[in-house]
Enzyme design. Structure first.
Site: not given
Length: 368
Positions: A144, A164, A275
């Site tokens: 990631d 992402k 997040m």
């Protein structure tokens, strides 16, 4: 031309055709995307940066976010086959003849392996020994974008980083599965590297299911969770005697980009959000609506445990503006509760619950 394969569906059965069940026939070919070499990232399927998005781009991604449907197979009038499944588009199609072009078994020789590895909060010294060994042995590491540069620098094999970016999460996840599927079919030892612990709001469970559809049972190496280690490295324990006797771990983004509910207020509770920095103003409004006093301390730790670590501290009333002024970016950890200030120099909370106090309470209890 060599055919590219990607992981999208389970077993497929066509009218009048036999059922394909081997791992290789669970993979369907899509358009070829150039492989990105070592030390390079890739922008999967949505190359334009968010600031250049058009209204049409936004509408297309909104439609994709609605495309999480059970696996289906429909023969259309033009002889095409429509395949739907987790992380696929409704319009994803392959021609019927392509099914016959796929191998009915894995290539000769041993198949590759997949290891799902937690990278910890960011400092390479906080990698587990098992994680470090896995990175040493990996032929391919699929990471990631939020994994720290210091950890990525340890990779000796091929490195592919999924970007992402906002609005591209579904496309990026599809690309991740495709890279992993290709590596397995090529007999490589693949490491899927995720920040923190893969199973603390890291979609680790979803990826386990996808890898099983490939016919591979992944090995799991847990990581130190950023939700606990990140705050402590910045001087904030998530529990403290007499200050916080419970911890609630939360995510700022639910499935299909939904907004989860925030926990109800309790005076001796610490709430940790991952997040969530991108929706900080909405989060503070939700917390106030759940009874959190406006003076409740809030801290944000950006790039925890790395040389780029920053910490800002405020209250529910002030933290949004502070974060905007300081241009706080992901990856960031948000901590809400009185523990934010309990170890600060001169803090009354720290002196109230010192070691001497614990000894005095223990002696008093023993005397009774």
């Amino acid at each position: 031309m060599a055919m590219r394969v990607c992981l999208f569906a389970l077993v497929v059965a066509l009218p009048g055709a036999s059922t394909f069940s081997s791992p290789a026939t669970r993979l369907f070919a899509t358009r070829a995307v150039p492989r990105v070499g070592k030390r390079h990232g890739a922008y999967p399927l949505c190359m334009a940066a968010p600031e250049r998005d058009t209204d049409a781009d936004k509408a297309r991604r909104a439609a994709l976010r609605e495309a999480w449907v059970p696996t289906t197979l429909v023969t259309s009038p033009d002889g095409m086959v429509e395949v739907g499944g987790i992380n696929t588009k409704r319009e994803f199609r392959v021609t019927e003849h392509l099914l016959g072009a796929l191998p009915e078994r894995l290539p000769e020789g041993p198949a590759g392996t997949i290891t799902l590895v937690g990278a910890g909060p960011g400092d390479p010294d906080l990698l587990t020994v098992a994680a470090w060994k896995a990175l040493e042995r990996a032929d391919l590491v699929v990471s990631d974008r939020l994994v720290s540069k210091e950890i990525l620098d340890l990779v000796k094999g091929e490195l592919m980083v999924a970007r992402k970016l906002p609005g591209c999460a579904i496309e990026a996840q599809r690309e991740i599965f495709r890279w992993c599927a290709e590596g397995v079919l090529e007999g490589k030892n693949v490491v899927r590297l995720k920040i923190g612990d893969p199973f603390v709001f890291g979609r680790g469970g979803e990826e386990i299911h996808e890898f099983r559809r490939l016919g591979v049972e992944p090995k799991v190496i847990p990581g130190i969770s950023s939700s606990l280690a990140g705050p402590l490295a910045a001087g904030i324990p998530v529990t403290h005697r007499g200050v916080a006797n419970r911890v609630v771990l939360c995510t700022g983004q639910g499935k299909d980009e939904s907004t989860p509910d925030v926990p109800v207020y309790h005076a001796q509770q610490t709430a940790v959000f991952l997040m969530a920095v991108g929706r900080l103003r909405g989060l503070t409004r939700d917390l106030a609506a759940q009874g959190y006093p406006g003076t409740t301390p809030v801290a944000i730790i950006e790039n925890a445990t790395t040389p780029r670590e920053r910490k800002v501290v405020g209250t529910i009333e002030t933290i949004s503006q502070i974060a905007e002024d300081e241009k706080i970016q992901p990856p960031s950890i948000i901590v809400v509760g009185e523990v934010v200030t309990c170890l600060a120099p001169g803090s009354q909370k720290a002196s109230e619950y010192s070691f001497d106090t614990v000894i005095e309470e223990s002696l008093a209890s023993f005397a009774k």
